[in-house]
Design an enzyme around this catalytic site. Structure first.
Site, PDB file in Angstrom:
ATOM      1  N   HIS A 188       0.824  -1.214   0.000  1.00 16.71           N
ATOM      2  CA  HIS A 188       0.000   0.000   0.000  1.00 16.71           C
ATOM      3  C   HIS A 188       0.849   1.251   0.000  1.00 16.71           C
ATOM      4  O   HIS A 188       0.468   2.281  -0.536  1.00 16.71           O
ATOM      5  CB  HIS A 188      -0.911  -0.007   1.226  1.00 16.71           C
ATOM      6  N   ARG A 331     -15.372 -11.943 -12.721  1.00 15.98           N
ATOM      7  CA  ARG A 331     -15.063 -13.334 -13.068  1.00 15.98           C
ATOM      8  C   ARG A 331     -15.351 -14.201 -11.847  1.00 15.98           C
ATOM      9  O   ARG A 331     -14.905 -13.867 -10.741  1.00 15.98           O
ATOM     10  CB  ARG A 331     -13.579 -13.449 -13.454  1.00 15.98           C
ATOM     11  N   GLU A 429      -9.251 -18.857 -22.832  1.00 20.96           N
ATOM     12  CA  GLU A 429      -7.883 -18.989 -22.322  1.00 20.96           C
ATOM     13  C   GLU A 429      -7.389 -20.423 -22.405  1.00 20.96           C
ATOM     14  O   GLU A 429      -6.349 -20.756 -21.836  1.00 20.96           O
ATOM     15  CB  GLU A 429      -7.770 -18.436 -20.895  1.00 20.96           C
ATOM     16  N   ASP A 453      -3.061 -17.538 -19.899  1.00 20.93           N
ATOM     17  CA  ASP A 453      -3.271 -18.986 -19.907  1.00 20.93           C
ATOM     18  C   ASP A 453      -3.349 -19.528 -21.329  1.00 20.93           C
ATOM     19  O   ASP A 453      -2.935 -20.663 -21.574  1.00 20.93           O
ATOM     20  CB  ASP A 453      -4.540 -19.350 -19.120  1.00 20.93           C
ATOM     21  N   ARG A 463       3.476 -21.098 -17.066  1.00 25.96           N
ATOM     22  CA  ARG A 463       3.734 -19.657 -17.026  1.00 25.96           C
ATOM     23  C   ARG A 463       4.473 -19.216 -15.764  1.00 25.96           C
ATOM     24  O   ARG A 463       4.995 -18.105 -15.689  1.00 25.96           O
ATOM     25  CB  ARG A 463       2.417 -18.868 -17.194  1.00 25.96           C
ATOM     26  N   CYS A 500      -7.813  -9.530 -21.947  1.00 26.03           N
ATOM     27  CA  CYS A 500      -7.524  -9.142 -20.564  1.00 26.03           C
ATOM     28  C   CYS A 500      -6.221  -9.739 -20.045  1.00 26.03           C
ATOM     29  O   CYS A 500      -5.841  -9.513 -18.910  1.00 26.03           O
ATOM     30  CB  CYS A 500      -8.678  -9.513 -19.641  1.00 26.03           C
TER      31      CYS A 500
HETATM   32  C1  PEP Z   1      -5.245 -14.967 -18.393  1.00 32.03           C
HETATM   33  O1  PEP Z   1      -5.090 -16.183 -18.231  1.00 32.03           O
HETATM   34  O2  PEP Z   1      -4.794 -14.338 -19.380  1.00 32.03           O
HETATM   35  C2  PEP Z   1      -6.004 -14.170 -17.412  1.00 32.03           C
HETATM   36  C3  PEP Z   1      -6.294 -12.908 -17.612  1.00 32.03           C
HETATM   37  O3  PEP Z   1      -6.349 -14.800 -16.246  1.00 32.03           O
HETATM   38  P1  PEP Z   1      -5.301 -15.001 -15.031  1.00 32.03           P
HETATM   39  O4  PEP Z   1      -4.066 -14.229 -15.361  1.00 32.03           O
HETATM   40  O5  PEP Z   1      -6.006 -14.521 -13.820  1.00 32.03           O
HETATM   41  O6  PEP Z   1      -5.122 -16.490 -15.053  1.00 32.03           O
HETATM   42 MG    MG Z   2      -6.255 -17.257 -16.698  1.00 37.14          MG
END
Ligand code: PEP
Ligand code: MG
Length: 555
Positions: A188, A331, A429, A453, A463, A500
C-alpha cells in the site's frame, strides 16, 4: 560512491540530501499481565483510538490524493473489525494470559502467516496490512511515538519501512523520493507513493544505515538504485536523465483524464483488471472505461474460510456503485492450481494446472458457486455487472452455469430479494475454447481473451516456471492464430471481445488487436496511461490488418 540496489516501484529520479528516518524504538517492552479483563479493556481502548486515527487519516488521504487514497485506510479499519483477528487476541489474553501488547503482535503474526505462504503479491500485501495494523495497535498500547519529525523532513527519505499513516505526514514538495528496506512491490505504501507521485524504491540492499543521514544521494527509481555520494560525472548524467524522465512523465500524465480516441476520432475502450477494492482506486484515477476483469478468487485466498454471500455482495455492490454507469466484469472464482486456499484443498493433484480448477472447480463446489452467483445478481441492481467464466473448455459448462443462474434468480425472487440477471461471458484462455469459439459465441454474451493462460496451454509451458523463459515466445504464432479465430467468431455473432491477459498492455500490439476487431483492452491500472497514449497517437489507418506489418509476430 556507494550503490544500493532495490526495486523501483514508482518511477522517477531524484537528487538531493538523504534524510534517514529512524523510528523511535518502542523500547524493551516488559509489561506484566494485569488480568484478562484489564488486558482486554486496554486492547479495546487501543482499537478505538486507532479507529479514530484511521478515520482522520482517511480524511487526510482524501485531501492529499483524492478518493483513491481512502480505501487503503478503510481496509485497515476492516482488519480492526476482523473477527479472526479479534478472536485470536481474545484467546491469547484469556487462554495464554498474554498482556495486550504481546497478544496483538502475536495475533498479527499468526494471521499474517496464513497469508504469506501464498505466492500471490496481493495476499502478501494483505499480510503486510495485518502486520501494520498489529504494529500500530502495539504502539498505541506502549505509548505513541511521534511522527512529527517526518513533517519537517526534506530531500530523499530513507527508512526501514513506513506506514500509510506516516506517509500522510509527507508532501511531494518536501520529499523528492522515498527509499525503503522492507516494503513490498505491491504494498500500500507503494500504491500511496504512486498516487502522490513520489518516486519510490523498495527492498534496497545492502541495508540502510543511520550514518547515511545527510549524504548527497541519487534515487534512481527507474533502475531501482540508490547512489550515495555520487561522482560529479554520475551526478550530471543523472540530472540529464531526470529532466528527460520528468518530460515523459508529464506527457503521460496529460492522458490521465483523457478519453482514448485515435487521431481520426475512433473511440477505443481501455478497461481495468482488478483483484479487489484497493485496485479500484488506481482504475478510477486513470479514468478507465470499466472493469474488464475482477479476479474474485483473491477474495477467497488468505483466509480461514470462504467469504460469505453477504461479504461478497457488499464488495461487488461497492465496485458496481463506484464504477457507476461503467461496466464491471466479475469473473467467478478462478480457484485451483496456484490459487487454492487450504480450507478448500482436498486430495493432492498430480498436475494441478490441468486439474480441478476454474469453472471445473466451481461446478464441483456448487454451494460456493451458488453463493457467489447470488451475491453477484443482488449486487447487479446497483450497476452494470456481468459474469465471466474462467477456464472454460466446453459449451456444457456454460449451459450448466446459465441454468444455475436462472435457479438462483428464481430463488432470490421468491425471497423478495432485489436482483437482476446479468450477461454471461467466457474467458477464452484454453485452446479448446478458442477452437470452439464459433459455438460458444452463439451461446454467450461476450468473450474475454486470457492471453496468459492461452499462451501457457497452447505452448504447454508453465507460465510460473522462470526456467522456461528462454523457450517462451510471447508472440507465438499459434496463440495469435487462436486469438484471430476467436475474434472472427465473436464478430460473426456480433458479440464484444476484449483482451484481458498481459498482451493487452503491449503497446506494440494494440494496432493489431484493434485492426482485427478487438473491442476493448483490459489492463492493470498502472498500464493504462502508456496504452492510452499509444492509441491517441494512432490513426485508424494504422489499424489495417496488413499481415506484412505484423509478420514478425507470426514467425
Ligand atoms: C489470463 O489467463 O490471461 C487471465 C487474464 O487470467 P489469469 O491471469 O487470472 O489467469
Ligand atoms: Mg487465466
Amino acid at each position: 560512491m556507494t550503490r544500493l540496489q532495490g526495486t523501483g516501484v514508482v518511477s522517477g529520479i531524484a537528487i538531493g540530501e538523504l534524510y534517514y528516518y529512524e523510528k523511535e524504538a518502542a523500547g524493551e517492552h516488559k509489561r506484566a499481565f494485569s488480568g484478562a479483563a484489564e488486558e482486554e479493556h486496554r486492547f479495546n481502548e487501543a482499537v478505538s483510538q486507532l479507529d479514530i486515527e484511521l478515520i482522520a487519516l482517511k480524511d487526510a488521504a482524501l485531501a492529499s490524493v483524492g478518493s483513491q487514497g481512502v480505501s487503503l485506510f478503510e481496509a485497515y479499519r476492516m482488519i480492526l473489525q476482523d473477527l479472526l483477528f479479534l478472536e485470536e487476541v481474545h484467546t491469547l489474553i484469556y487462554r495464554d494470559s498474554m498482556c495486550a501488547e504481546d497478544a496483538v503482535l502475536e495475533a498479527g503474526r499468526s494471521l499474517a502467516a496464513t497469508l504469506l505462504p501464498m505466492e500471490d503479491p496481493y495476499l502478501k500485501q494483505r499480510a503486510e496490512d495485518v502486520k501494520a495494523v498489529a504494529q500500530r495497535l502495539f504502539e498505541k498500547l506502549v505509548g505513541d511515538h511521534g511522527v512529527e519529525t517526518l513533517a519537517q523532513a526534506q530531500g530523499i527519505l530513507a527508512a526501514q519501512n513506513l506506514t500509510p499513516g506516516e506517509m500522510m505526514h509527507i508532501t511531494k514538495e518536501n520529499i523528492s523520493a522515498i527509499v525503503l528496506e522492507n516494503a513490498a512491490e505491491n504494498s500500500h505504501i507503494a500504491i500511496l507513493a504512486g498516487l502522490m507521485d513520489i518516486p519510490m524504491i523498495v527492498g534496497v540492499r545492502p541495508e540502510l544505515d543511520p550514518k547515511m543521514n545527510g549524504l548527497t544521494a541519487v534515487a534512481d527509481a527507474e533502475r531501482g538504485a540508490l547512489i550515495l555520494s555520487p561522482t560529479e560525472e554520475i551526478l550530471s548524467q543523472m540530472e540529464i536523465r531526470r529532466e528527460q524522465l520528468a518530460e515523459t512523465k508529464k506527457l503521460l500524465q496529460q492522458y490521465t483524464d483523457r478519453e482514448t480516441i485515435t487521431q481520426d476520432g475512433k473511440r477505443v475502450r481501455i478497461e481495468a483488471n482488478i483483484s479487489g477494492l484497493v485496485d479500484l482506486d488506481g482504475a478510477l484515477q486513470y479514468n478507465v472505461d470499466g472493469v474488464g476483469l475482477f479476479r474474485t478468487e483473491f477474495l477467497f485466498l488468505g483466509r480461514k474460510e470462504a467469504p460469505s454471500e453477504e461479504q461478497q455482495y457488499r464488495i461487488y455492490r461497492k465496485v458496481a456503485e463506484r464504477m457507476g454507469s461503467r461496466p464491471v466484469v466479475i469473473r467467478v472464482m478462478d480457484l485451483g492450481a496456484d490459487k487454492m486456499p487450504d480450507y478448500l484443498k482436498t486430495a493432492e493433484e498430480e498436475n494441478p494446472a490441468m486439474g480441478l480448477r476454474g469453472i471445473r472447480f466451481c461446478l464441483e463446489h456448487k454451494g460456493l458457486l451458488r453463493a457467489q452467483l447470488s451475491a453477484i445478481l443482488r449486487a447487479a441492481v446497483y450497476g452494470r455487472i456481468s459474469i465471466l467464466l474462467p477456464m472454460v473448455v466446453s459449451l456444457s459448462e456454460v449451459l450448466q452455469v446459465r441454468e444455475l443462474l436462472e435457479d438462483v434468480k428464481r430463488q432470490l425472487t421468491v425471497q423478495g430479494e432485489p436482483c437482476r440477471m446479468v450477461p454471461v461471458g467466457v474467458m477464452i484462455e484454453t485452446p479448446a475454447a478458442a477452437l470452439i469459439s464459433d459455438t460458444l459465441a452463439q451461446n454467450v454474451d461476450f468473450f474475454s481473451i486470457g492471453t496468459n493462460d492461452l499462451t501457457q496451454y497452447t505452448t504447454s509451458m508453465d507460465r510460473q516456471n522462470a526456467k522456461l523463459k528462454k523457450y517462451m515466445n510471447p508472440y507465438h504464432p499459434a496463440v495469435f492464430r487462436l486469438i484471430r479465430m476467436t475474434v472472427d467468431n465473436a464478430r460473426k455473432e456480433n458479440i464484444p471481445v476484449s483482451i484481458c491477459g498481459e498482451l493487452a498492455a503491449d503497446t506494440t500490439l494494440c494496432p493489431y488487436f484493434l485492426s482485427i476487431g478487438v473491442t476493448a483492452l483490459s489492463v492493470s491500472p498502472t498500464r493504462v496511461l502508456p496504452l492510452r497514449k499509444t492509441i491517441c497517437e494512432l490513426r485508424v489507418d494504422d489499424f489495417t490488418d496488413r499481415n506484412d506489418q505484423w509478420k514478425e509476430y507470426f514467425s
